[in-house]
Design an enzyme around this catalytic site. Structure first.
Site, mmCIF file in Angstrom:
data_model
loop_
_atom_site.group_PDB
_atom_site.id
_atom_site.type_symbol
_atom_site.label_atom_id
_atom_site.label_comp_id
_atom_site.label_asym_id
_atom_site.label_seq_id
_atom_site.Cartn_x
_atom_site.Cartn_y
_atom_site.Cartn_z
ATOM 1 N N HIS A 275 0.877 -1.032 -0.105
ATOM 2 C CA HIS A 275 0.037 0.032 0.057
ATOM 3 C C HIS A 275 0.776 1.222 0.071
ATOM 4 O O HIS A 275 1.864 1.462 0.811
ATOM 5 C CB HIS A 275 -1.039 -0.083 0.991
ATOM 6 C CG HIS A 275 -0.399 0.063 2.393
ATOM 7 N ND1 HIS A 275 -0.254 1.253 3.188
ATOM 8 C CD2 HIS A 275 -0.481 -0.988 3.490
ATOM 9 C CE1 HIS A 275 0.251 0.956 4.447
ATOM 10 N NE2 HIS A 275 0.055 -0.330 4.717
ATOM 11 N N ASP A 287 6.114 0.540 6.638
ATOM 12 C CA ASP A 287 4.873 0.516 6.516
ATOM 13 C C ASP A 287 4.241 1.690 5.337
ATOM 14 O O ASP A 287 3.831 2.909 6.090
ATOM 15 C CB ASP A 287 3.913 0.447 7.886
ATOM 16 C CG ASP A 287 2.462 0.161 7.532
ATOM 17 O OD1 ASP A 287 2.006 -0.369 6.481
ATOM 18 O OD2 ASP A 287 1.596 0.330 8.671
ATOM 19 N N GLU A 321 -4.812 1.890 2.301
ATOM 20 C CA GLU A 321 -5.168 0.962 3.363
ATOM 21 C C GLU A 321 -5.289 1.144 4.627
ATOM 22 O O GLU A 321 -6.197 0.920 5.387
ATOM 23 C CB GLU A 321 -3.866 0.031 3.260
ATOM 24 C CG GLU A 321 -3.895 -1.467 3.969
ATOM 25 C CD GLU A 321 -3.822 -1.192 5.246
ATOM 26 O OE1 GLU A 321 -4.242 -2.389 6.108
ATOM 27 O OE2 GLU A 321 -2.846 -0.383 5.854
ATOM 28 N N GLU A 322 -4.699 2.218 5.131
ATOM 29 C CA GLU A 322 -4.585 2.575 6.545
ATOM 30 C C GLU A 322 -5.972 3.076 7.060
ATOM 31 O O GLU A 322 -6.501 2.504 8.157
ATOM 32 C CB GLU A 322 -3.537 3.535 6.987
ATOM 33 C CG GLU A 322 -2.178 3.265 6.555
ATOM 34 C CD GLU A 322 -1.610 2.108 7.441
ATOM 35 O OE1 GLU A 322 -2.449 1.379 8.439
ATOM 36 O OE2 GLU A 322 -0.410 1.939 7.645
ATOM 37 N N ASP A 348 2.965 -6.446 3.385
ATOM 38 C CA ASP A 348 2.449 -5.157 4.163
ATOM 39 C C ASP A 348 2.749 -5.754 5.727
ATOM 40 O O ASP A 348 1.930 -5.690 6.662
ATOM 41 C CB ASP A 348 1.018 -5.197 3.981
ATOM 42 C CG ASP A 348 0.691 -3.916 4.853
ATOM 43 O OD1 ASP A 348 1.488 -3.326 5.391
ATOM 44 O OD2 ASP A 348 -0.619 -3.648 5.156
ATOM 45 N N HIS A 420 3.618 2.927 12.426
ATOM 46 C CA HIS A 420 2.428 3.991 12.763
ATOM 47 C C HIS A 420 3.329 4.894 13.800
ATOM 48 O O HIS A 420 2.584 5.772 14.334
ATOM 49 C CB HIS A 420 1.558 3.461 13.415
ATOM 50 C CG HIS A 420 0.482 2.548 12.355
ATOM 51 N ND1 HIS A 420 -0.751 2.003 12.532
ATOM 52 C CD2 HIS A 420 0.825 2.058 11.052
ATOM 53 C CE1 HIS A 420 -1.043 1.243 11.603
ATOM 54 N NE2 HIS A 420 -0.181 1.315 10.613
HETATM 55 ZN ZN ZN Z 1 -0.169 0.374 8.704
HETATM 56 ZN ZN ZN Z 2 0.210 -1.521 6.216
#
Ligand code: ZN
Ligand code: ZN
Length: 464
Positions: A275, A287, A321-322, A348, A420
């Site tokens: 993503h 990520d 995606e998030e 991912d 994150h």
């Molecule tokens: Zn994520």
């Molecule tokens: Zn991710």
């Protein structure tokens, strides 16, 4: 017995156009070895994190990422490049702060969670009600948290397979709604993280539904423990929170794809990717610039073979995606193609080495998958007994609609130290581990693309 029958049947099938098992093994091993010394994935991750950086859905950076993606596919020799538009939710952070005002005034380190409500202008102040687990909070009767800031300090466990994350995911995704139902005015949760730095880790929440949205934020792990220590003293702990944000339920979003076109059966398509969007505090490196980089580099290496494999390999950079939306949009836009999608997969889970591969149901004994498996010991990975089930959030809607799926499990031991948070930056990616991922993906994509393996038929055949 069954295996021998399967081998004989498959060998007969493979004897015409598709590459023979021995050729598949040799080419897959050569691709693996080339991938281990190839720097394409690193360059892609470096380019995305440097030239774009953080790129939440609905942000100006995401528009730049869309253009970056299309240009990168072209630069790397992909064809049939597509930019597919749809709409997705976009929560964007404003200024945030938190502090204990009594009995021991101190600053707290927080990050708002996706879909959090803003506080009133000037902030809000309230006494906290602290729970060690989400279950403790849920045991409170309606109204029990009236006027309070609910705090949940459940700890995440470190595990190679990342399973500690799923185990307490609801504390972040559903805790604020549970708190709001019981009258809380705000919600703080210990970051879903295995680190001990003072950087909080953000993430999404489930839609509020009929529950009143309240401000919700993640505490850094030391700050969650700080509140535990204060609460243990038995005196009321008062916290002041100030959080701003904006929310658009239907922001513009894009899935960008490029292909290594198949030489003999171009309409049979393998769909993989990562993503493109990210959370905002870091530069979205592990990520999921890593996943974009790994799948793109693997397909590019296969595209450089003297002859393209039989089937098409399509890499998709999923744009939402998030905060959700990309996978459903892609599956809907490609529903007529679903029967021709040979296999799907997504990278991912960070940038750690692949240690275990789960293949589509019933396929592990097929010569093409045995050829693939033969390339793995050299890179310290193996094919597990159990079939793949998930694939990744962006491909799962296709899996749910019947597409065969492979899961390449990465070592996630360190992933949730970074995930994150502001520490999700390029320097955390180990180039050698990134290249190992490319090696495994290239071997798998090639063996599937240059054989005529039919995962649907093998699954229907009743293999595990
Ligand atoms: Zn994520
Ligand atoms: Zn991710």
């Amino acid at each position: 017995m069954r295996l021998i029958t399967l081998l004989a049947a498959s060998a007969a099938l493979l004897s015409v156009a598709p590459a023979k098992a021995a050729d598949l093994s040799a080419t897959a091993a050569a691709l693996r070895d080339k991938a281990l010394i190839d720097s394409t994935a690193w360059s892609v991750a470096e380019s995305l994190t440097t030239e774009i950086g953080a790129r939440p859905t609905g942000s100006p950076a995401m528009e730049r990422a869309r253009d970056w993606a299309a240009a990168k596919f072209a630069e790397l020799g992909f064809t049939n490049i597509k930019v597919e538009s749809y709409e997705a939710p976009s929560w964007l952070r404003g200024a945030e702060s938190a502090e204990v005002v009594a009995p021991f005034p101190q600053k707290l380190h927080i990050l708002g969670l996706g879909l959090s409500a803003p506080t009133p202008k000037g902030g809000l102040e309230a006494e906290i009600a602290l729970f060690r687990t989400l279950e403790e909070l849920k045991a409170q009767p309606p109204g029990a948290l009236k006027g309070k800031i609910a705090v949940v300090t459940e700890k995440m466990i470190r595990a190679q397979d990342g399973s500690g994350y799923g185990a307490i995911n609801a504390a972040r995704t559903a805790g604020a709604a549970e708190a709001s139902r019981r009258g809380a005015v705000a919600y703080l949760v210990r970051s879903l993280s295995t680190d001990d730095t003072r950087l909080p880790h953000t993430g999404g929440m489930r839609p509020w539904g009929d529950v009143t949205p309240i401000p919700a934020a993640a505490l850094s792990t030391p700050d969650a423990e700080l509140l535990e220590h204060m609460a243990e003293r038995g005196r009321p702990v008062r916290v002041r929170l100030s959080m701003a944000s904006s929310f658009t339920p239907k922001a513009p979003a894009w899935n960008i794809s490029g292909e290594i076109r198949g030489s003999e059966a171009p309409d049979e398509v393998i769909v993989v990717g990562g993503h493109l969007d990210s959370w905002d505090p870091g530069t979205g490196a592990v990520d999921d610039a890593a996943g974009i980089a790994i799948t793109t580099a693997a397909a590019k290496l296969i595209g450089e073979l003297p002859h393209h494999p039989r089937r098409t390999i399509r890499v998709v950079m999923f744009g939402a995606e998030e905060q959700g939306g990309a996978g459903a949009a892609y599956a809907a836009a490609h529903k007529d193609e679903l029967g021709r999608i040979v296999m799907v997969g997504e990278s991912d889970e960070g940038a750690g080495a692949v240690w275990k591969v789960s293949l589509p149901k019933g396929s592990a004994g097929h010569p093409a998958m045995r050829a693939f498996a033969s390339t793995l010991p050299a890179v310290k990975a193996y094919v597990e007994d159990a079939p793949a089930r998930f694939g990744g959030a962006d491909v799962f809607p296709m899996v749910a609609a019947g597409a065969p799926v492979a899961d390449l499990h990465q070592d996630a031991s360190r992933y949730f130290d970074l995930h994150h948070s502001a520490d999700d930056t390029l320097d955390k990616i180990d180039p050698a581990e990134l290249a190992q991922n490319v090696a495994v993906w290239a071997a798998l994509l090639y063996t599937v693309a240059d054989s005529d393996i039919d995962f649907r038929a093998l699954a229907a055949g009743g293999g595990q």
